[in-house]
Design an enzyme around this catalytic site. Sequence first.
Site, PDB file in Angstrom:
ATOM      1  N   PRO A  11       0.785  -1.231   0.000  1.00 51.61           N
ATOM      2  CA  PRO A  11       0.000   0.000   0.000  1.00 51.61           C
ATOM      3  C   PRO A  11       0.820   1.287   0.000  1.00 51.61           C
ATOM      4  O   PRO A  11       1.842   1.376   0.679  1.00 51.61           O
ATOM      5  CB  PRO A  11      -0.835  -0.099   1.281  1.00 51.61           C
ATOM      6  CG  PRO A  11      -0.236  -1.183   2.083  1.00 51.61           C
ATOM      7  CD  PRO A  11       0.460  -2.103   1.131  1.00 51.61           C
ATOM      8  N   ASN A  12       0.324   2.223  -0.770  1.00 48.86           N
ATOM      9  CA  ASN A  12       0.849   3.590  -0.899  1.00 48.86           C
ATOM     10  C   ASN A  12       2.108   3.703  -1.747  1.00 48.86           C
ATOM     11  O   ASN A  12       2.545   4.811  -2.042  1.00 48.86           O
ATOM     12  CB  ASN A  12       1.081   4.238   0.491  1.00 48.86           C
ATOM     13  CG  ASN A  12      -0.209   4.340   1.274  1.00 48.86           C
ATOM     14  OD1 ASN A  12      -1.178   4.897   0.784  1.00 48.86           O
ATOM     15  ND2 ASN A  12      -0.250   3.767   2.468  1.00 48.86           N
ATOM     16  N   ARG A  19       5.380  11.965  -3.223  1.00 49.82           N
ATOM     17  CA  ARG A  19       5.248  12.474  -1.852  1.00 49.82           C
ATOM     18  C   ARG A  19       6.471  12.018  -1.054  1.00 49.82           C
ATOM     19  O   ARG A  19       7.075  11.012  -1.386  1.00 49.82           O
ATOM     20  CB  ARG A  19       4.006  11.879  -1.147  1.00 49.82           C
ATOM     21  CG  ARG A  19       2.680  12.220  -1.773  1.00 49.82           C
ATOM     22  CD  ARG A  19       2.133  13.543  -1.234  1.00 49.82           C
ATOM     23  NE  ARG A  19       0.779  13.808  -1.740  1.00 49.82           N
ATOM     24  CZ  ARG A  19       0.469  14.198  -2.973  1.00 49.82           C
ATOM     25  NH1 ARG A  19       1.427  14.367  -3.858  1.00 49.82           N
ATOM     26  NH2 ARG A  19      -0.780  14.413  -3.326  1.00 49.82           N
ATOM     27  N   TYR A  24      11.619   8.554   0.728  1.00 54.62           N
ATOM     28  CA  TYR A  24      11.535   7.475  -0.266  1.00 54.62           C
ATOM     29  C   TYR A  24      12.203   7.815  -1.610  1.00 54.62           C
ATOM     30  O   TYR A  24      12.184   6.985  -2.519  1.00 54.62           O
ATOM     31  CB  TYR A  24      10.066   7.100  -0.491  1.00 54.62           C
ATOM     32  CG  TYR A  24       9.399   6.588   0.775  1.00 54.62           C
ATOM     33  CD1 TYR A  24       9.820   5.403   1.375  1.00 54.62           C
ATOM     34  CD2 TYR A  24       8.365   7.306   1.389  1.00 54.62           C
ATOM     35  CE1 TYR A  24       9.229   4.941   2.542  1.00 54.62           C
ATOM     36  CE2 TYR A  24       7.755   6.846   2.551  1.00 54.62           C
ATOM     37  CZ  TYR A  24       8.201   5.662   3.128  1.00 54.62           C
ATOM     38  OH  TYR A  24       7.622   5.216   4.281  1.00 54.62           O
ATOM     39  N   ASN A  75       8.050  -5.779  -1.310  1.00 52.86           N
ATOM     40  CA  ASN A  75       8.034  -4.657  -0.372  1.00 52.86           C
ATOM     41  C   ASN A  75       6.586  -4.570   0.116  1.00 52.86           C
ATOM     42  O   ASN A  75       5.739  -3.974  -0.550  1.00 52.86           O
ATOM     43  CB  ASN A  75       8.461  -3.353  -1.044  1.00 52.86           C
ATOM     44  CG  ASN A  75       8.493  -2.208  -0.032  1.00 52.86           C
ATOM     45  OD1 ASN A  75       7.969  -2.329   1.085  1.00 52.86           O
ATOM     46  ND2 ASN A  75       9.093  -1.099  -0.415  1.00 52.86           N
ATOM     47  N   ALA A  78       3.349  -1.067   4.677  1.00 56.35           N
ATOM     48  CA  ALA A  78       2.872  -1.125   6.072  1.00 56.35           C
ATOM     49  C   ALA A  78       2.420  -2.527   6.483  1.00 56.35           C
ATOM     50  O   ALA A  78       2.449  -2.856   7.676  1.00 56.35           O
ATOM     51  CB  ALA A  78       1.745  -0.124   6.271  1.00 56.35           C
ATOM     52  N   ASP A  88       1.586 -15.972   6.099  1.00 57.42           N
ATOM     53  CA  ASP A  88       1.044 -17.314   5.846  1.00 57.42           C
ATOM     54  C   ASP A  88       1.090 -17.647   4.351  1.00 57.42           C
ATOM     55  O   ASP A  88       1.431 -18.765   3.964  1.00 57.42           O
ATOM     56  CB  ASP A  88      -0.398 -17.425   6.350  1.00 57.42           C
ATOM     57  CG  ASP A  88      -0.486 -17.518   7.875  1.00 57.42           C
ATOM     58  OD1 ASP A  88       0.548 -17.745   8.525  1.00 57.42           O
ATOM     59  OD2 ASP A  88      -1.600 -17.348   8.411  1.00 57.42           O
ATOM     60  N   GLU A  99      12.809  -9.688   0.962  1.00 56.80           N
ATOM     61  CA  GLU A  99      12.021  -8.551   1.467  1.00 56.80           C
ATOM     62  C   GLU A  99      12.824  -7.267   1.249  1.00 56.80           C
ATOM     63  O   GLU A  99      14.019  -7.224   1.584  1.00 56.80           O
ATOM     64  CB  GLU A  99      11.771  -8.796   2.969  1.00 56.80           C
ATOM     65  CG  GLU A  99      11.047  -7.677   3.681  1.00 56.80           C
ATOM     66  CD  GLU A  99      10.878  -7.995   5.182  1.00 56.80           C
ATOM     67  OE1 GLU A  99      11.163  -9.141   5.623  1.00 56.80           O
ATOM     68  OE2 GLU A  99      10.473  -7.071   5.917  1.00 56.80           O
ATOM     69  N   HIS A 101      12.895  -2.971   1.725  1.00 55.90           N
ATOM     70  CA  HIS A 101      12.374  -1.686   2.213  1.00 55.90           C
ATOM     71  C   HIS A 101      13.261  -0.581   1.683  1.00 55.90           C
ATOM     72  O   HIS A 101      14.497  -0.671   1.813  1.00 55.90           O
ATOM     73  CB  HIS A 101      12.322  -1.644   3.737  1.00 55.90           C
ATOM     74  CG  HIS A 101      11.423  -2.706   4.274  1.00 55.90           C
ATOM     75  ND1 HIS A 101      10.066  -2.618   4.145  1.00 55.90           N
ATOM     76  CD2 HIS A 101      11.699  -3.898   4.845  1.00 55.90           C
ATOM     77  CE1 HIS A 101       9.533  -3.722   4.651  1.00 55.90           C
ATOM     78  NE2 HIS A 101      10.488  -4.516   5.070  1.00 55.90           N
ATOM     79  N   ILE A 102      12.635   0.430   1.134  1.00 55.85           N
ATOM     80  CA  ILE A 102      13.393   1.552   0.563  1.00 55.85           C
ATOM     81  C   ILE A 102      14.106   2.313   1.686  1.00 55.85           C
ATOM     82  O   ILE A 102      15.280   2.657   1.578  1.00 55.85           O
ATOM     83  CB  ILE A 102      12.427   2.479  -0.211  1.00 55.85           C
ATOM     84  CG1 ILE A 102      11.804   1.711  -1.383  1.00 55.85           C
ATOM     85  CG2 ILE A 102      13.143   3.736  -0.692  1.00 55.85           C
ATOM     86  CD1 ILE A 102      10.599   2.403  -2.014  1.00 55.85           C
ATOM     87  N   ARG A 108      13.793   4.171  12.075  1.00 50.88           N
ATOM     88  CA  ARG A 108      12.516   4.885  12.141  1.00 50.88           C
ATOM     89  C   ARG A 108      11.730   4.482  13.393  1.00 50.88           C
ATOM     90  O   ARG A 108      12.314   3.976  14.355  1.00 50.88           O
ATOM     91  CB  ARG A 108      11.743   4.638  10.830  1.00 50.88           C
ATOM     92  CG  ARG A 108      12.527   5.116   9.609  1.00 50.88           C
ATOM     93  CD  ARG A 108      11.766   4.926   8.327  1.00 50.88           C
ATOM     94  NE  ARG A 108      10.569   5.760   8.278  1.00 50.88           N
ATOM     95  CZ  ARG A 108       9.600   5.627   7.370  1.00 50.88           C
ATOM     96  NH1 ARG A 108       9.714   4.681   6.431  1.00 50.88           N
ATOM     97  NH2 ARG A 108       8.557   6.411   7.383  1.00 50.88           N
ATOM     98  N   ARG A 112       8.022   0.064  13.259  1.00 50.66           N
ATOM     99  CA  ARG A 112       8.545  -0.430  11.968  1.00 50.66           C
ATOM    100  C   ARG A 112       9.694  -1.424  12.160  1.00 50.66           C
ATOM    101  O   ARG A 112      10.240  -1.952  11.190  1.00 50.66           O
ATOM    102  CB  ARG A 112       9.042   0.743  11.110  1.00 50.66           C
ATOM    103  CG  ARG A 112       7.942   1.692  10.696  1.00 50.66           C
ATOM    104  CD  ARG A 112       8.462   2.743   9.723  1.00 50.66           C
ATOM    105  NE  ARG A 112       7.612   3.908   9.751  1.00 50.66           N
ATOM    106  CZ  ARG A 112       6.492   4.071   9.042  1.00 50.66           C
ATOM    107  NH1 ARG A 112       6.094   3.120   8.219  1.00 50.66           N
ATOM    108  NH2 ARG A 112       5.780   5.168   9.136  1.00 50.66           N
TER     109      ARG A 112
HETATM  110  O1  CA2 Z   1      10.755   1.728   3.428  1.00 50.46           O
HETATM  111  C1  CA2 Z   1       9.879   1.051   2.864  1.00 50.46           C
HETATM  112  O2  CA2 Z   1       9.991   0.633   1.722  1.00 50.46           O
HETATM  113  C2  CA2 Z   1       8.559   0.777   3.592  1.00 50.46           C
HETATM  114  O3  CA2 Z   1       8.149  -0.545   3.279  1.00 50.46           O
HETATM  115  C3  CA2 Z   1       7.571   1.786   3.055  1.00 50.46           C
HETATM  116  C4  CA2 Z   1       6.217   1.746   3.761  1.00 50.46           C
HETATM  117  C5  CA2 Z   1       6.383   1.787   5.275  1.00 50.46           C
HETATM  118  O4  CA2 Z   1       5.126   1.605   5.889  1.00 50.46           O
HETATM  119  C6  CA2 Z   1       7.345   0.721   5.763  1.00 50.46           C
HETATM  120  O5  CA2 Z   1       7.489   0.862   7.160  1.00 50.46           O
HETATM  121  C7  CA2 Z   1       8.696   0.880   5.104  1.00 50.46           C
HETATM  122  C8  CA2 Z   1       5.359   2.930   3.338  1.00 50.46           C
HETATM  123  C9  CA2 Z   1       5.118   3.004   1.870  1.00 50.46           C
HETATM  124  C10 CA2 Z   1       4.524   4.323   1.557  1.00 50.46           C
HETATM  125  O6  CA2 Z   1       5.070   4.763   0.341  1.00 50.46           O
HETATM  126  C11 CA2 Z   1       5.028   6.064   0.054  1.00 50.46           C
HETATM  127  C12 CA2 Z   1       5.826   6.479  -0.960  1.00 50.46           C
HETATM  128  C13 CA2 Z   1       5.850   7.798  -1.293  1.00 50.46           C
HETATM  129  C14 CA2 Z   1       5.054   8.685  -0.635  1.00 50.46           C
HETATM  130  C15 CA2 Z   1       4.229   8.271   0.384  1.00 50.46           C
HETATM  131  C16 CA2 Z   1       4.209   6.939   0.721  1.00 50.46           C
END
Ligand code: CA2
Length: 148
Positions: A11-12, A19, A24, A75, A78, A88, A99, A101-102, A108, A112
């Site tokens: 998600p996101n 953003r 990111y 990735n 959340a 699962d 796995e 994570h950017i 953080r 997380r």
């Molecule tokens: O660091 C990562 O890749 C995360 O998986 C990104 C997730 C966060 O919940 C994890 O803790 C770490 C959030 C993704 C949201 O992506 C966005 C990208 C640009 C702008 C806003 C949100």
Amino acid sequence: MTGTIYVLNGPNLNLLGKRQPEIYGSETLADVEAATKSQAESHGLDVRFLQSNAEYQLIDWIHEAREKAVAIVINPAAYTHTSVAILDALNTFEGPVIEVHISNVHKREEFRHHSFVSLRADGVIAGCGTQGYLLAIDRVARLTAAAN
Ligand code: CA2
């Protein structure tokens, strides 16, 4: 091509590059998709690159990967920190799981720092920016070559 890697994004991540660039980066998800496909191609591998904001959709793609993929790069965003259901599903997949994570999730907020997905992942990459996806592809290439 000797196999398809499913690259799944939670998600996101569709907002990547649009953003919060301070966390990111400024590359869009389409940029990451192009770079990931090109990296995979250099190893003779194919990529199916997918993103969803819905947990069930990610799970359905993991099920599909059971039949169609040699490895999963994920990735989970959340859902990393909340989803036993994704864990699962990954536990039913037989190939390598990496796995990504950017951001460096360990630098953080405390919530997380825990990942359900890490209980299944064969490798975890965090804090390398979007380059983490390319590192994951390199790792899959190494693991799948060793298995053949
Ligand atoms: O660091 C990562 O890749 C995360 O998986 C990104 C997730 C966060 O919940 C994890 O803790 C770490 C959030 C993704 C949201 O992506 C966005 C990208 C640009 C702008 C806003 C949100």
